[in-house]
Scaffold this active site. Structure first.
Site, short mmCIF file in Angstrom:
data_model
loop_
_atom_site.label_atom_id
_atom_site.label_comp_id
_atom_site.label_asym_id
_atom_site.label_seq_id
_atom_site.Cartn_x
_atom_site.Cartn_y
_atom_site.Cartn_z
N HIS A 34 24.50 -3.67 -57.58
CA HIS A 34 24.23 -3.83 -59.01
C HIS A 34 23.02 -4.74 -59.24
O HIS A 34 22.15 -4.43 -60.06
CB HIS A 34 25.46 -4.41 -59.72
CG HIS A 34 26.54 -3.42 -60.00
ND1 HIS A 34 27.36 -2.91 -59.02
CD2 HIS A 34 26.94 -2.84 -61.15
CE1 HIS A 34 28.21 -2.05 -59.56
NE2 HIS A 34 27.97 -2.00 -60.86
N LYS A 92 39.41 -0.63 -59.16
CA LYS A 92 40.81 -1.05 -59.29
C LYS A 92 40.89 -2.33 -60.10
O LYS A 92 39.95 -3.12 -60.15
CB LYS A 92 41.45 -1.25 -57.92
CG LYS A 92 40.99 -2.47 -57.17
CD LYS A 92 41.77 -2.66 -55.87
CE LYS A 92 41.25 -3.91 -55.17
NZ LYS A 92 41.87 -4.10 -53.86
#
Length: 180
Positions: A34, A92
């Protein structure tokens, strides 16, 4: 619903708790990926793309395991992907309230059960890699998914399955232990 990449407006009708399958090209990305994408640009077409929060194990050109990592770590790093047209995040544990707002009307968060890394890899094949110099876990792997089973964790309407479960658990705790 069966989803196939690149995703379009069909994801906007999904609701938190819906079960879907996902097929097509997806891209892994963890923290370092990222940060690299924010600095150097997204190395794939983001419009309709799916970003999977995952650091897979790759051996001899194939995926051995590809389980989800904790998505909340990417809360502050996510907005630019949604702004660029990414339609779904997979991971998750849910994401923070700022991401719930960033997804509103534009994209969804899809949950994959932790601990199912080998099962997930069985429904995936490796197609390529970007930023390989970041190392196996942090590189952006290009993966072809085949009917990957997922649950809508955060929908495009602000529905958040994780927050709903937290609130229900809190209410039941207070009722059982008479803490209010």
């Amino acid at each position: 619903m069966n989803l196939t990449t690149p995703l379009g407006d069909e994801v906007l009708s999904l609701r938190a708790g819906d079960r879907v399958t996902l097929s097509g090209t997806i891209y892994t990305a963890r923290d370092e990926a990222h940060l690299r994408m924010m600095k150097e640009g997204i190395p794939f077409e983001p419009e309709g793309a799916v970003v999977y929060h995952c650091g897979p194990v790759v051996q001899d050109g194939r995926l051995v395991v590809a389980g989800p990592t904790t998505s909340a770590r990417m809360d502050a790093l996510t907005g630019f992907l949604i702004d660029a047209g990414v339609r779904a995040l997979v991971g998750k544990g849910g994401m923070g309230p700022e991401v719930v707002e960033q997804l509103r009307g534009r994209a969804v968060y899809l949950a994959l059960t932790g601990g199912c890394a080998a099962l997930a890899a069985a429904r995936m094949s490796l197609k390529g890699v970007h930023f390989e110099d970041l190392g196996m876990a942090e590189a952006v792997w290009v993966i072809e998914a085949d009917c990957l089973p997922l649950t809508v964790g955060i929908d495009a309407h602000g529905g958040d399955l994780f927050e709903a479960v937290r609130e229900k658990a809190k209410t039941q705790f207070h009722q059982r232990f008479n803490t209010r």
